[in-house]
Write an enzyme that holds these catalytic residues in place. Structure first.
Site, PDB file in Angstrom:
ATOM      1  N   HIS A  31       0.813  -1.225   0.000  1.00 47.06           N
ATOM      2  CA  HIS A  31       0.000   0.000   0.000  1.00 47.06           C
ATOM      3  C   HIS A  31       0.852   1.283   0.000  1.00 47.06           C
ATOM      4  O   HIS A  31       0.731   2.097  -0.931  1.00 47.06           O
ATOM      5  CB  HIS A  31      -1.002  -0.045   1.152  1.00 47.06           C
ATOM      6  CG  HIS A  31      -1.671   1.241   1.477  1.00 47.06           C
ATOM      7  ND1 HIS A  31      -2.535   1.881   0.615  1.00 47.06           N
ATOM      8  CD2 HIS A  31      -1.576   2.050   2.568  1.00 47.06           C
ATOM      9  CE1 HIS A  31      -2.953   3.006   1.169  1.00 47.06           C
ATOM     10  NE2 HIS A  31      -2.384   3.131   2.349  1.00 47.06           N
ATOM     11  N   HIS A  57       3.572   7.079   5.388  1.00 45.12           N
ATOM     12  CA  HIS A  57       2.392   7.750   5.939  1.00 45.12           C
ATOM     13  C   HIS A  57       1.616   6.931   6.974  1.00 45.12           C
ATOM     14  O   HIS A  57       0.920   7.498   7.806  1.00 45.12           O
ATOM     15  CB  HIS A  57       1.446   8.232   4.817  1.00 45.12           C
ATOM     16  CG  HIS A  57       0.567   7.167   4.216  1.00 45.12           C
ATOM     17  ND1 HIS A  57       0.971   6.379   3.173  1.00 45.12           N
ATOM     18  CD2 HIS A  57      -0.686   6.761   4.511  1.00 45.12           C
ATOM     19  CE1 HIS A  57      -0.001   5.535   2.855  1.00 45.12           C
ATOM     20  NE2 HIS A  57      -1.028   5.751   3.657  1.00 45.12           N
ATOM     21  N   ASP A  58       1.717   5.597   6.935  1.00 47.28           N
ATOM     22  CA  ASP A  58       0.978   4.784   7.911  1.00 47.28           C
ATOM     23  C   ASP A  58       1.880   4.209   9.003  1.00 47.28           C
ATOM     24  O   ASP A  58       1.407   3.396   9.809  1.00 47.28           O
ATOM     25  CB  ASP A  58       0.224   3.646   7.195  1.00 47.28           C
ATOM     26  CG  ASP A  58      -1.089   4.125   6.546  1.00 47.28           C
ATOM     27  OD1 ASP A  58      -1.749   5.011   7.120  1.00 47.28           O
ATOM     28  OD2 ASP A  58      -1.440   3.608   5.467  1.00 47.28           O
ATOM     29  N   GLU A  61       0.725   5.596  12.557  1.00 45.48           N
ATOM     30  CA  GLU A  61      -0.657   5.168  12.848  1.00 45.48           C
ATOM     31  C   GLU A  61      -0.743   3.661  13.116  1.00 45.48           C
ATOM     32  O   GLU A  61      -1.502   3.224  13.980  1.00 45.48           O
ATOM     33  CB  GLU A  61      -1.552   5.550  11.662  1.00 45.48           C
ATOM     34  CG  GLU A  61      -3.024   5.500  11.968  1.00 45.48           C
ATOM     35  CD  GLU A  61      -3.846   6.131  10.852  1.00 45.48           C
ATOM     36  OE1 GLU A  61      -3.696   7.346  10.609  1.00 45.48           O
ATOM     37  OE2 GLU A  61      -4.608   5.390  10.210  1.00 45.48           O
ATOM     38  N   ASP A  62       0.018   2.889  12.394  1.00 38.74           N
ATOM     39  CA  ASP A  62      -0.191   1.431  12.413  1.00 38.74           C
ATOM     40  C   ASP A  62       0.962   0.601  12.982  1.00 38.74           C
ATOM     41  O   ASP A  62       0.874  -0.627  12.998  1.00 38.74           O
ATOM     42  CB  ASP A  62      -0.487   0.931  10.992  1.00 38.74           C
ATOM     43  CG  ASP A  62      -1.801   1.476  10.453  1.00 38.74           C
ATOM     44  OD1 ASP A  62      -2.656   1.860  11.268  1.00 38.74           O
ATOM     45  OD2 ASP A  62      -1.964   1.525   9.226  1.00 38.74           O
ATOM     46  N   ASP A 118      -3.433   8.359  -1.270  1.00 42.82           N
ATOM     47  CA  ASP A 118      -3.823   7.305  -0.321  1.00 42.82           C
ATOM     48  C   ASP A 118      -5.256   6.848  -0.600  1.00 42.82           C
ATOM     49  O   ASP A 118      -5.549   5.647  -0.677  1.00 42.82           O
ATOM     50  CB  ASP A 118      -3.695   7.894   1.094  1.00 42.82           C
ATOM     51  CG  ASP A 118      -4.000   6.909   2.202  1.00 42.82           C
ATOM     52  OD1 ASP A 118      -3.675   5.713   2.068  1.00 42.82           O
ATOM     53  OD2 ASP A 118      -4.553   7.349   3.237  1.00 42.82           O
TER      54      ASP A 118
HETATM   55  P1  NDP Z   1     -11.915   1.076   8.135  1.00 44.32           P
HETATM   56  O1  NDP Z   1     -11.315   2.366   8.504  1.00 44.32           O
HETATM   57  O2  NDP Z   1     -12.127   0.048   9.168  1.00 44.32           O
HETATM   58  O3  NDP Z   1     -11.103   0.380   6.992  1.00 44.32           O
HETATM   59  C1  NDP Z   1     -10.695   1.123   5.890  1.00 44.32           C
HETATM   60  C2  NDP Z   1      -9.213   1.408   6.017  1.00 44.32           C
HETATM   61  O4  NDP Z   1      -8.504   0.178   6.054  1.00 44.32           O
HETATM   62  C3  NDP Z   1      -8.711   2.148   4.811  1.00 44.32           C
HETATM   63  O5  NDP Z   1      -8.846   3.532   4.994  1.00 44.32           O
HETATM   64  C4  NDP Z   1      -7.269   1.672   4.733  1.00 44.32           C
HETATM   65  O6  NDP Z   1      -6.514   2.512   5.594  1.00 44.32           O
HETATM   66  C5  NDP Z   1      -7.297   0.269   5.320  1.00 44.32           C
HETATM   67  N1  NDP Z   1      -7.286  -0.865   4.384  1.00 44.32           N
HETATM   68  C6  NDP Z   1      -6.605  -2.017   4.568  1.00 44.32           C
HETATM   69  N2  NDP Z   1      -6.851  -2.879   3.607  1.00 44.32           N
HETATM   70  C7  NDP Z   1      -7.718  -2.292   2.751  1.00 44.32           C
HETATM   71  C8  NDP Z   1      -8.328  -2.704   1.553  1.00 44.32           C
HETATM   72  N3  NDP Z   1      -8.098  -3.918   1.002  1.00 44.32           N
HETATM   73  N4  NDP Z   1      -9.185  -1.866   0.934  1.00 44.32           N
HETATM   74  C9  NDP Z   1      -9.420  -0.640   1.446  1.00 44.32           C
HETATM   75  N5  NDP Z   1      -8.867  -0.186   2.596  1.00 44.32           N
HETATM   76  C10 NDP Z   1      -8.006  -1.013   3.248  1.00 44.32           C
HETATM   77  O7  NDP Z   1     -13.286   1.304   7.385  1.00 44.32           O
HETATM   78  P2  NDP Z   1     -14.390   2.295   7.818  1.00 44.32           P
HETATM   79  O8  NDP Z   1     -14.507   2.276   9.291  1.00 44.32           O
HETATM   80  O9  NDP Z   1     -14.133   3.562   7.131  1.00 44.32           O
HETATM   81  O10 NDP Z   1     -15.668   1.636   7.211  1.00 44.32           O
HETATM   82  C11 NDP Z   1     -16.313   2.168   6.082  1.00 44.32           C
HETATM   83  C12 NDP Z   1     -17.693   2.663   6.417  1.00 44.32           C
HETATM   84  O11 NDP Z   1     -18.450   1.626   6.979  1.00 44.32           O
HETATM   85  C13 NDP Z   1     -17.682   3.814   7.399  1.00 44.32           C
HETATM   86  O12 NDP Z   1     -18.275   4.932   6.780  1.00 44.32           O
HETATM   87  C14 NDP Z   1     -18.473   3.348   8.605  1.00 44.32           C
HETATM   88  O13 NDP Z   1     -19.542   4.234   8.905  1.00 44.32           O
HETATM   89  C15 NDP Z   1     -19.049   2.046   8.196  1.00 44.32           C
HETATM   90  N6  NDP Z   1     -18.790   1.011   9.161  1.00 44.32           N
HETATM   91  C16 NDP Z   1     -19.598  -0.033   9.160  1.00 44.32           C
HETATM   92  C17 NDP Z   1     -19.387  -1.066  10.024  1.00 44.32           C
HETATM   93  C18 NDP Z   1     -20.276  -2.224   9.915  1.00 44.32           C
HETATM   94  O14 NDP Z   1     -19.983  -3.243  10.501  1.00 44.32           O
HETATM   95  N7  NDP Z   1     -21.335  -2.111   9.152  1.00 44.32           N
HETATM   96  C19 NDP Z   1     -18.322  -1.052  11.025  1.00 44.32           C
HETATM   97  C20 NDP Z   1     -17.474   0.086  10.912  1.00 44.32           C
HETATM   98  C21 NDP Z   1     -17.715   1.052  10.010  1.00 44.32           C
HETATM   99  P3  NDP Z   1      -4.927   2.772   5.436  1.00 44.32           P
HETATM  100  O15 NDP Z   1      -4.692   3.667   4.297  1.00 44.32           O
HETATM  101  O16 NDP Z   1      -4.596   3.398   6.770  1.00 44.32           O
HETATM  102  O17 NDP Z   1      -4.337   1.397   5.281  1.00 44.32           O
HETATM  103 ZN    ZN Z   2      -2.806   4.617   3.848  1.00 41.95          ZN
END
Ligand code: NDP
Ligand code: ZN
Length: 174
Positions: A31, A57-58, A61-62, A118
């Protein structure tokens, strides 16, 4: 080039235990490297600090990485850009998501560039395949939220912004 390669080496080491959320469990380092490639190739950005910040960048955070560590290894500017792209993990998730939207317009141009690249990477990942355990509604909500974040980062790179316009046109239903 050496500074950029050192940042890639550093990030690969820090993220070595982590996997992405896709069903294949892709190594996490794919990523940040991909984000830097998007910035350089698709955005035409050749600023070394921005590319290094994309790679790193991560890390805070991670992983266990600290901003002091980034400042020591890569200098103040890179560390500051990464800080602008780092969520405060002590806050509840809903607050972090809201703050990304609210803070986006106030970020530096280089942090906005990293944020745009990102989101392009993550949205393409979601278009390619659904993460383990995600419903279609959650994927759809992510596109809508990401648009609100990147709308606040506009005005820094027309090429990246038009790529995002196309992604949202494909994936956000009216
Ligand atoms: P998350 O933040 O949990 O996950 C998305 C983040 O995960 C990305 O921003 C990215 O961050 C990282 N990532 C790692 N692997 C992938 C991949 N294969 N594809 C995309 N991203 C990846 O998601 P959200 O909490 O934002 O969930 C999305 C929406 O769903 C929200 O708007 C929320 O309201 C809702 N939601 C629903 C839930 C449910 O159970 N129905 C629970 C939680 C949220 P990085 O760049 O840092 O790696
Ligand atoms: Zn990222």
């Amino acid at each position: 080039m050496l500074r950029l390669l050192t940042a890639i080496d550093f990030a690969a080491n820090k993220h070595r235990q982590q996997r992405r959320k896709d069903p294949e469990g892709t190594p996490y380092i794919n990523h940040p490297i991909g984000v830097a490639r998007i910035l350089y190739e698709e955005g035409g950005v050749d600023d070394t600090a921005a590319l290094m910040a994309a790679v790193l960048h991560d890390t805070v955070e991670d992983t266990d990485t600290t901003f002091d560590e980034l400042t020591q290894a890569f200098g103040d500017e890179v560390s500051r850009i990464v800080a602008e792209c780092t969520d405060d993990k002590t806050l509840p998730k809903a607050d972090r998501k809201r703050l990304q939207i609210e803070n986006a317009p106030h970020k530096s141009d280089k942090a906005k560039l990293v944020k745009l690249a990102d989101k392009i990477y993550n949205l393409r990942d979601l278009q390619r395949t659904t993460p383990k355990g995600w419903t279609p509604e959650r994927v759809a909500e992510y596109f809508v939220w990401a648009k609100r974040v990147t709308d606040g980062c506009r005005g820094v790179n027309a090429r990246l912004e038009s790529i995002l316009d196309r992604i949202y046109a494909e994936s956000i239903k009216a």
